[in-house]
Scaffold this motif. Structure first.
Motif, mmCIF file in Angstrom:
data_model
loop_
_atom_site.group_PDB
_atom_site.id
_atom_site.type_symbol
_atom_site.label_atom_id
_atom_site.label_comp_id
_atom_site.label_asym_id
_atom_site.label_seq_id
_atom_site.Cartn_x
_atom_site.Cartn_y
_atom_site.Cartn_z
ATOM 1 N N ALA A 40 -6.489 2.588 7.920
ATOM 2 C CA ALA A 40 -5.659 3.510 8.707
ATOM 3 C C ALA A 40 -5.445 2.937 10.087
ATOM 4 C CB ALA A 40 -6.326 4.883 8.805
ATOM 5 N N TRP A 41 -4.458 3.498 10.793
ATOM 6 C CA TRP A 41 -4.324 3.197 12.208
ATOM 7 C C TRP A 41 -3.732 4.396 12.921
ATOM 8 C CZ3 TRP A 41 -1.013 0.193 8.943
ATOM 9 C CH2 TRP A 41 0.350 0.479 9.056
ATOM 10 N N ARG A 42 -3.900 4.382 14.233
ATOM 11 C CA ARG A 42 -3.369 5.442 15.093
ATOM 12 C C ARG A 42 -2.674 4.769 16.269
ATOM 13 N NH1 ARG A 42 -8.003 8.642 17.296
ATOM 14 N NH2 ARG A 42 -8.106 6.944 18.799
ATOM 15 N N VAL A 43 -1.444 5.159 16.529
ATOM 16 C CA VAL A 43 -0.680 4.597 17.647
ATOM 17 C C VAL A 43 -0.505 5.662 18.717
ATOM 18 C CG1 VAL A 43 1.559 3.712 18.381
ATOM 19 C CG2 VAL A 43 0.539 2.890 16.254
ATOM 20 N N LEU A 44 -0.842 5.302 19.951
ATOM 21 C CA LEU A 44 -0.607 6.154 21.115
ATOM 22 C C LEU A 44 0.461 5.466 21.945
ATOM 23 C CD1 LEU A 44 -1.437 8.575 22.942
ATOM 24 C CD2 LEU A 44 -3.087 7.026 24.029
ATOM 25 N N ASP A 45 1.642 6.095 22.079
ATOM 26 C CA ASP A 45 2.719 5.450 22.814
ATOM 27 C C ASP A 45 2.636 5.770 24.299
ATOM 28 O OD1 ASP A 45 3.914 7.958 23.294
ATOM 29 O OD2 ASP A 45 5.320 7.769 21.623
ATOM 30 N N THR A 80 0.863 8.856 16.616
ATOM 31 C CA THR A 80 1.275 8.775 15.220
ATOM 32 C C THR A 80 0.123 8.157 14.435
ATOM 33 O OG1 THR A 80 3.591 8.472 15.820
ATOM 34 C CG2 THR A 80 2.956 7.851 13.596
ATOM 35 N N GLN A 81 -0.217 8.766 13.308
ATOM 36 C CA GLN A 81 -1.334 8.296 12.502
ATOM 37 C C GLN A 81 -0.830 7.881 11.120
ATOM 38 O OE1 GLN A 81 -5.008 10.934 13.415
ATOM 39 N NE2 GLN A 81 -3.246 12.282 13.651
ATOM 40 N N VAL A 82 -1.368 6.786 10.625
ATOM 41 C CA VAL A 82 -0.989 6.269 9.313
ATOM 42 C C VAL A 82 -2.250 5.997 8.505
ATOM 43 C CG1 VAL A 82 0.115 4.372 8.058
ATOM 44 C CG2 VAL A 82 1.156 5.245 10.155
ATOM 45 N N GLN A 83 -2.294 6.541 7.310
ATOM 46 C CA GLN A 83 -3.405 6.309 6.387
ATOM 47 C C GLN A 83 -2.883 5.519 5.192
ATOM 48 O OE1 GLN A 83 -5.257 9.810 4.833
ATOM 49 N NE2 GLN A 83 -6.948 8.705 3.867
ATOM 50 N N ALA A 97 0.848 -1.196 0.000
ATOM 51 C CA ALA A 97 0.000 0.000 0.000
ATOM 52 C C ALA A 97 0.879 1.240 0.000
ATOM 53 C CB ALA A 97 -0.924 0.011 1.214
ATOM 54 N N ASP A 98 0.294 2.354 -0.392
ATOM 55 C CA ASP A 98 0.908 3.664 -0.176
ATOM 56 C C ASP A 98 0.500 4.128 1.214
ATOM 57 O OD1 ASP A 98 1.844 3.695 -2.847
ATOM 58 O OD2 ASP A 98 -0.088 4.463 -3.523
ATOM 59 N N PHE A 99 1.394 4.789 1.934
ATOM 60 C CA PHE A 99 1.016 5.284 3.258
ATOM 61 C C PHE A 99 1.365 6.752 3.408
ATOM 62 C CE2 PHE A 99 5.451 4.047 4.148
ATOM 63 C CZ PHE A 99 5.899 5.103 4.930
ATOM 64 N N THR A 100 0.567 7.399 4.255
ATOM 65 C CA THR A 100 0.818 8.774 4.680
ATOM 66 C C THR A 100 0.864 8.769 6.197
ATOM 67 O OG1 THR A 100 -0.360 9.688 2.767
ATOM 68 C CG2 THR A 100 -0.001 11.153 4.642
ATOM 69 N N GLN A 101 1.974 9.196 6.755
ATOM 70 C CA GLN A 101 2.178 9.184 8.199
ATOM 71 C C GLN A 101 2.186 10.604 8.733
ATOM 72 O OE1 GLN A 101 5.468 6.761 10.014
ATOM 73 N NE2 GLN A 101 6.196 8.783 10.658
ATOM 74 N N THR A 102 1.417 10.810 9.803
ATOM 75 C CA THR A 102 1.384 12.103 10.472
ATOM 76 C C THR A 102 1.864 11.920 11.903
ATOM 77 O OG1 THR A 102 -0.528 12.760 9.127
ATOM 78 C CG2 THR A 102 -0.032 14.095 11.062
ATOM 79 N N SER A 103 2.932 12.611 12.266
ATOM 80 C CA SER A 103 3.525 12.452 13.594
ATOM 81 C C SER A 103 2.819 13.348 14.598
ATOM 82 C CB SER A 103 5.011 12.790 13.550
ATOM 83 O OG SER A 103 5.189 14.187 13.327
ATOM 84 N N ALA A 104 3.204 13.197 15.866
ATOM 85 C CA ALA A 104 2.605 14.009 16.928
ATOM 86 C C ALA A 104 2.855 15.492 16.710
ATOM 87 C CB ALA A 104 3.161 13.570 18.281
ATOM 88 N N ALA A 143 4.148 16.694 11.509
ATOM 89 C CA ALA A 143 4.959 16.439 10.313
ATOM 90 C C ALA A 143 4.364 15.279 9.513
ATOM 91 C CB ALA A 143 6.396 16.121 10.710
ATOM 92 N N VAL A 144 4.375 15.426 8.202
ATOM 93 C CA VAL A 144 3.784 14.424 7.311
ATOM 94 C C VAL A 144 4.872 13.793 6.456
ATOM 95 C CG1 VAL A 144 2.164 14.032 5.417
ATOM 96 C CG2 VAL A 144 1.568 15.617 7.258
ATOM 97 N N ALA A 145 4.856 12.468 6.377
ATOM 98 C CA ALA A 145 5.788 11.735 5.522
ATOM 99 C C ALA A 145 5.012 10.676 4.761
ATOM 100 C CB ALA A 145 6.900 11.093 6.347
ATOM 101 N N ARG A 146 5.477 10.378 3.556
ATOM 102 C CA ARG A 146 4.780 9.406 2.709
ATOM 103 C C ARG A 146 5.748 8.328 2.253
ATOM 104 N NH1 ARG A 146 2.687 14.415 1.720
ATOM 105 N NH2 ARG A 146 0.396 14.574 1.828
#
Length: 205
Positions: free
Chosen positions: A161-166, A172-175, A37-44, A47-50
């Motif tokens: 998508a998922w969302r991780v709470l450490d 951190t969120q990933v779509q 898959a393609d992913f888009t990550q959004t940090s706390a 910041a966005v990274a793909r």
């Protein structure tokens, strides 16, 4: 989850709330061998990274970031490694000690660690929302998974998508987009170049 809601508002306007049980989610994981898959990550920090995701169960995943991000995340079946090429650093964790264990480790029973979140109580309308955490090990963090109905996907569900709470409270969120299931993947996808190892000098003559 602004990034997720923005991408699906139009679809949700006409969609009925998705419903599923934990056994149905477990059936998805049992039927999932590989995924790309393609992913888009959004940090706390926002910041966005793909990049590209390659997953192979059990225990393997690769997050290949776009060239502007000098980082790589790889699980080789035993450990999850984060490789930072900018500072030549490698950090490792056992897979079962990370929130991604629910995706990668078949020994992690979603029925034991997960619960369905209904819309209005943590769930997102139009999605099957599953929260998973090990109450005995809060340091592992919490992962919330969002599945959309998809008859072509294993178990009739597609991970969107998922969302991780450490443990430190960072999110951190990933779509995901353009997911493909149970396709052939290169076994070398789950190796990496260790930036701590310097090339051997060539001999003279």
């Amino acid at each position: 989850m602004r990034f997720l809601i923005a991408g699906v508002v139009a679809a949700l306007a006409a969609a009925a709330p998705a419903q599923a049980s934990l056994p149905e989610v477990a059936a998805h994981f049992r039927g999932l061998q590989t995924m790309t898959a393609d992913f888009t990550q959004t940090s706390a920090s926002g910041a966005v990274a793909r990049g590209k995701l390659i997953l192979a169960r059990p225990g393997k995943v690769r997050f290949q970031y776009e060239p502007s991000v000098p980082m790589l995340i790889v699980a080789d079946g035993k450990s999850l490694s984060m490789i930072d090429y900018e500072v030549s650093q490698v950090s490792k964790w056992p897979i079962k000690g990370t929130p991604l264990a629910v995706l990668l480790d078949p020994a992690t029973d979603i029925a034991k660690y997960g619960r369905i979140l209904p819309p209005g109580n943590g769930g997102l309308p139009g999605f099957v929302t599953v929260e998973s955490k090990d109450k005995k090990h809060p340091e592992y963090g919490t992962i919330t998974l969002y599945f959309s109905p998809d008859k072509q996907a294993p178990g009739g569900l597609s991970l969107s998508a998922w969302r991780v709470l450490d443990a430190q409270g960072n999110t951190t969120q990933v779509q995901l987009a353009n997911a493909r299931f149970n396709v052939a993947v290169d076994k070398n996808s789950f190796t990496y170049r260790d930036p701590r190892q310097r090339p051997r000098p060539r001999g003279r003559g």
